[in-house]
Design a protein around this motif. Structure first.
Motif, PDB file in Angstrom:
ATOM      1  N   VAL A   7      26.511 -25.935  44.611  1.00  0.00           N
ATOM      2  CA  VAL A   7      27.472 -25.826  43.283  1.00  0.00           C
ATOM      3  C   VAL A   7      28.167 -24.294  43.146  1.00  0.00           C
ATOM      4  O   VAL A   7      27.494 -23.496  43.120  1.00  0.00           O
ATOM      5  N   GLY A   8      29.518 -24.548  43.701  1.00  0.00           N
ATOM      6  CA  GLY A   8      30.294 -23.401  43.594  1.00  0.00           C
ATOM      7  C   GLY A   8      31.077 -22.935  44.878  1.00  0.00           C
ATOM      8  O   GLY A   8      30.395 -23.023  46.006  1.00  0.00           O
ATOM      9  N   PHE A  32      30.443 -28.536  45.682  1.00  0.00           N
ATOM     10  CA  PHE A  32      31.196 -28.882  44.480  1.00  0.00           C
ATOM     11  C   PHE A  32      31.928 -27.795  43.755  1.00  0.00           C
ATOM     12  O   PHE A  32      31.008 -26.849  43.510  1.00  0.00           O
ATOM     13  N   GLU A  33      33.073 -27.881  43.502  1.00  0.00           N
ATOM     14  CA  GLU A  33      33.837 -26.778  43.006  1.00  0.00           C
ATOM     15  C   GLU A  33      34.661 -27.387  41.784  1.00  0.00           C
ATOM     16  O   GLU A  33      35.141 -28.369  41.626  1.00  0.00           O
ATOM     17  N   ARG A  34      34.429 -26.730  40.638  1.00  0.00           N
ATOM     18  CA  ARG A  34      34.894 -27.288  39.249  1.00  0.00           C
ATOM     19  C   ARG A  34      36.550 -26.902  39.129  1.00  0.00           C
ATOM     20  O   ARG A  34      37.147 -27.726  38.554  1.00  0.00           O
ATOM     21  N   GLY A  35      37.054 -25.967  39.953  1.00  0.00           N
ATOM     22  CA  GLY A  35      38.525 -26.107  39.819  1.00  0.00           C
ATOM     23  C   GLY A  35      39.176 -26.567  41.144  1.00  0.00           C
ATOM     24  O   GLY A  35      38.542 -27.183  41.910  1.00  0.00           O
ATOM     25  N   LYS A  36      40.467 -26.643  41.132  1.00  0.00           N
ATOM     26  CA  LYS A  36      41.190 -27.152  42.029  1.00  0.00           C
ATOM     27  C   LYS A  36      41.172 -26.330  43.267  1.00  0.00           C
ATOM     28  O   LYS A  36      41.744 -26.669  44.543  1.00  0.00           O
ATOM     29  N   ARG A 131      36.693 -30.968  45.101  1.00  0.00           N
ATOM     30  CA  ARG A 131      37.141 -30.036  44.001  1.00  0.00           C
ATOM     31  C   ARG A 131      37.270 -30.594  42.862  1.00  0.00           C
ATOM     32  O   ARG A 131      37.147 -31.935  42.559  1.00  0.00           O
ATOM     33  N   ASN A 132      37.777 -30.030  41.654  1.00  0.00           N
ATOM     34  CA  ASN A 132      37.677 -30.676  40.316  1.00  0.00           C
ATOM     35  C   ASN A 132      36.524 -31.417  40.046  1.00  0.00           C
ATOM     36  O   ASN A 132      36.527 -32.314  39.531  1.00  0.00           O
ATOM     37  N   SER A 133      35.367 -30.840  40.439  1.00  0.00           N
ATOM     38  CA  SER A 133      33.998 -31.420  40.061  1.00  0.00           C
ATOM     39  C   SER A 133      32.999 -30.524  39.476  1.00  0.00           C
ATOM     40  O   SER A 133      32.028 -30.004  39.872  1.00  0.00           O
ATOM     41  N   ALA A 134      33.304 -30.429  38.212  1.00  0.00           N
ATOM     42  CA  ALA A 134      32.507 -29.464  37.230  1.00  0.00           C
ATOM     43  C   ALA A 134      31.292 -30.325  37.226  1.00  0.00           C
ATOM     44  O   ALA A 134      31.184 -31.251  36.721  1.00  0.00           O
ATOM     45  N   VAL A 135      30.059 -29.441  37.136  1.00  0.00           N
ATOM     46  CA  VAL A 135      28.733 -29.994  37.088  1.00  0.00           C
ATOM     47  C   VAL A 135      28.554 -29.973  35.697  1.00  0.00           C
ATOM     48  O   VAL A 135      28.615 -28.944  34.961  1.00  0.00           O
ATOM     49  N   LYS A 136      28.059 -31.396  35.011  1.00  0.00           N
ATOM     50  CA  LYS A 136      27.881 -31.324  33.685  1.00  0.00           C
ATOM     51  C   LYS A 136      26.118 -31.331  33.498  1.00  0.00           C
ATOM     52  O   LYS A 136      25.778 -30.945  32.222  1.00  0.00           O
ATOM     53  N   THR A 149      28.433 -35.052  37.641  1.00  0.00           N
ATOM     54  CA  THR A 149      29.847 -34.440  37.286  1.00  0.00           C
ATOM     55  C   THR A 149      30.381 -35.313  35.991  1.00  0.00           C
ATOM     56  O   THR A 149      29.703 -36.005  35.534  1.00  0.00           O
ATOM     57  N   MET A 150      31.671 -35.267  35.935  1.00  0.00           N
ATOM     58  CA  MET A 150      32.184 -35.977  34.773  1.00  0.00           C
ATOM     59  C   MET A 150      31.984 -37.449  34.690  1.00  0.00           C
ATOM     60  O   MET A 150      31.871 -38.123  33.778  1.00  0.00           O
ATOM     61  N   ASN A 151      32.116 -38.127  36.070  1.00  0.00           N
ATOM     62  CA  ASN A 151      31.938 -39.460  36.170  1.00  0.00           C
ATOM     63  C   ASN A 151      31.015 -40.073  37.361  1.00  0.00           C
ATOM     64  O   ASN A 151      31.082 -41.383  37.587  1.00  0.00           O
TER      65      ASN A 151
END
Length: 422
Positions: A7-8, A32-36, A131-136, A149-151
């Motif tokens: 994650v990161g 997994f990267e939260r940004g693009k 990318r665009n995979s923010a961990v929830k 992640t989101m979905n």
């Protein structure tokens, strides 16, 4: 099912994934990267040149650059230090150079060389980069880590967190029982509206800088000034000081901001510093020099006779601050004038009124409590198969490539631990 989720998508994340995939080619690894964008901090480091590491190859000397993590990193630096990092990049056709101050950069002077190297290596080894995979959410399900992640839910046997100073990830870790040392800024410059700094922006001087205590209490209020105790500094640093449009920067200031990160936060970034612009002199020895100049250069004006190696604009500012007029000749300097000028040169007191982030290289002090990490593996002491590296833990360093070195070292050791059972 994955073998490793990272994650990161920064330096530590890519370095971990690459070493896992190298050591265990059959492992399924995903970042997994939260940004693009990935590796954004690598891209802006060192003014866009990427200060990869520092050319200090003795672990016992290297750890002295870490206000937090000094004791914990000694062993890890014996395992994977600056020399190993340099070899990693040079073996992948990214030649590096050690500059005079010890900082290590790619010969290209372009951080894109480092970014491209890591991206190409990840691609070659079949590492998935999401990318665009923010961990929830992070959950432990029996012997498997589930990351949401989101979905979508993802599962892996090993979980590596390299998300930097991300408050959301820290919150998730607290939910797992980890202690998070509250973050405070490190590596920042000092704001000051002191008139002595106006009009001299861009000047850099090797100086000694001391942070003075917030309040100095004295029970002997009626004593004469000479018998009052001199304010003892609580932090001291020496090196280049850069005068900027907003105040003071440069290595000497950044060292103070790192070592004093928590204390200066307590002071709400409002405190006094004392600068000796000529560290080879004390106030007393400077007075002696100025008296000597008074006898030798008696007919010249003080303003035009720069007697020490200081930029002329700064000399003029300090002469003015000492109350010496433009026309005053050395012969007309009283002992009090001499003392005032010596004080401006060697004990110049300046009020700091805030801070500014140091370029884009924002660093925080804080993160996962170090006692909760096994530094032989960079694994959580609370949860097996949970690993950390980089700024997510309560380790930070002064400027010069040391923060990256902490990231590379933790990433390598954690990767080795994840693959050692294979």
């Amino acid at each position: 099912m994955l073998d490793v989720i990272v994650v990161g998508g920064g330096a530590a994340g890519f370095y971990t994934a690459i070493h896992v995939a190298q050591q265990a080619p059959h492992f399924k690894v995903a970042i997994f990267e939260r940004g693009k964008n990935v590796l954004s901090k690598v891209k802006v480091s060192g003014g866009g040149r990427c200060n990869v590491t520092h050319g200090e190859f003795s672990p016992s000397s290297l750890v002295l650059n870490y206000p937090r993590g000094q004791k914990e990193l000694l062993g890890p630096f014996h395992v994977h230090g600056p020399g190993d990092v340099m070899s990693f990049f040079e073996e992948r056709n990214v030649p590096l150079k050690i500059e005079a101050d010890g900082r290590v950069f790619p010969v290209s002077n372009d951080s894109q060389s480092i970014v491209d190297c890591l991206l190409e290596e990840a691609n070659r080894l079949g590492i998935r980069v999401l990318r665009n995979s923010a961990v929830k959410q992070i959950q432990k399900l029996d012997d498997v880590w589930q990351v949401t992640t989101m979905n979508k839910h993802y599962q892996a046997r090993n979980l590596m967190l390299t998300a930097g100073s991300n408050p959301k990830i820290w919150d998730l870790l607290q939910g797992l029982g980890h202690t998070i040392v509250s973050p405070v800024p490190s590596l920042f410059t000092f704001n000051s509206s002191d008139p002595r700094l106006n009009g001299v922006q861009g000047i850099s001087v090797d100086a000694e800088v001391e942070v003075l205590p917030k309040k100095v209490f004295s029970s002997a209020k009626n004593l004469k000034l000479k018998s009052m105790p001199k304010e003892q500094p609580i932090l001291r640093s020496e090196g280049p000081v850069l005068i900027t449009h907003w105040g003071l920067s440069g290595p000497a200031i950044l060292k103070l901001s790192a070592w004093g990160a928590r204390l200066l936060k307590e002071y709400q970034y409002n405190f006094k510093i004392r600068i000796n612009w000529t560290p080879e002199y004390t106030p007393g020895s400077m007075e002696g020099l100025l008296r000597e100049v008074r006898s030798v250069e008696s007919r010249k004006t003080v303003l035009r006779t720069k007697v020490i190696d200081l930029p002329r604009r700064l000399w003029a500012k300090l002469v003015h601050a000492a109350g010496v007029s433009k026309e005053l000749r050395w012969a007309e300097m009283t002992n009090q004038d001499i003392g005032n000028l010596a004080n401006q040169l060697t004990a110049c007191s300046i009020r700091v009124e805030g801070k500014s982030t140091f370029k884009e290289e924002f660093v925080t002090a804080g993160g996962v409590e170090l006692k909760e990490i096994n530094f032989k593996t960079f694994e959580s002491r609370l949860h097996p198969k949970l690993f950390f590296a980089g700024e997510i833990i309560n380790v930070d360093a002064i400027t010069g490539g040391f923060n990256f070195q902490n990231a590379w070292t933790g990433a390598y050791i954690a990767a080795r631990a994840m693959t050692s059972e294979e």
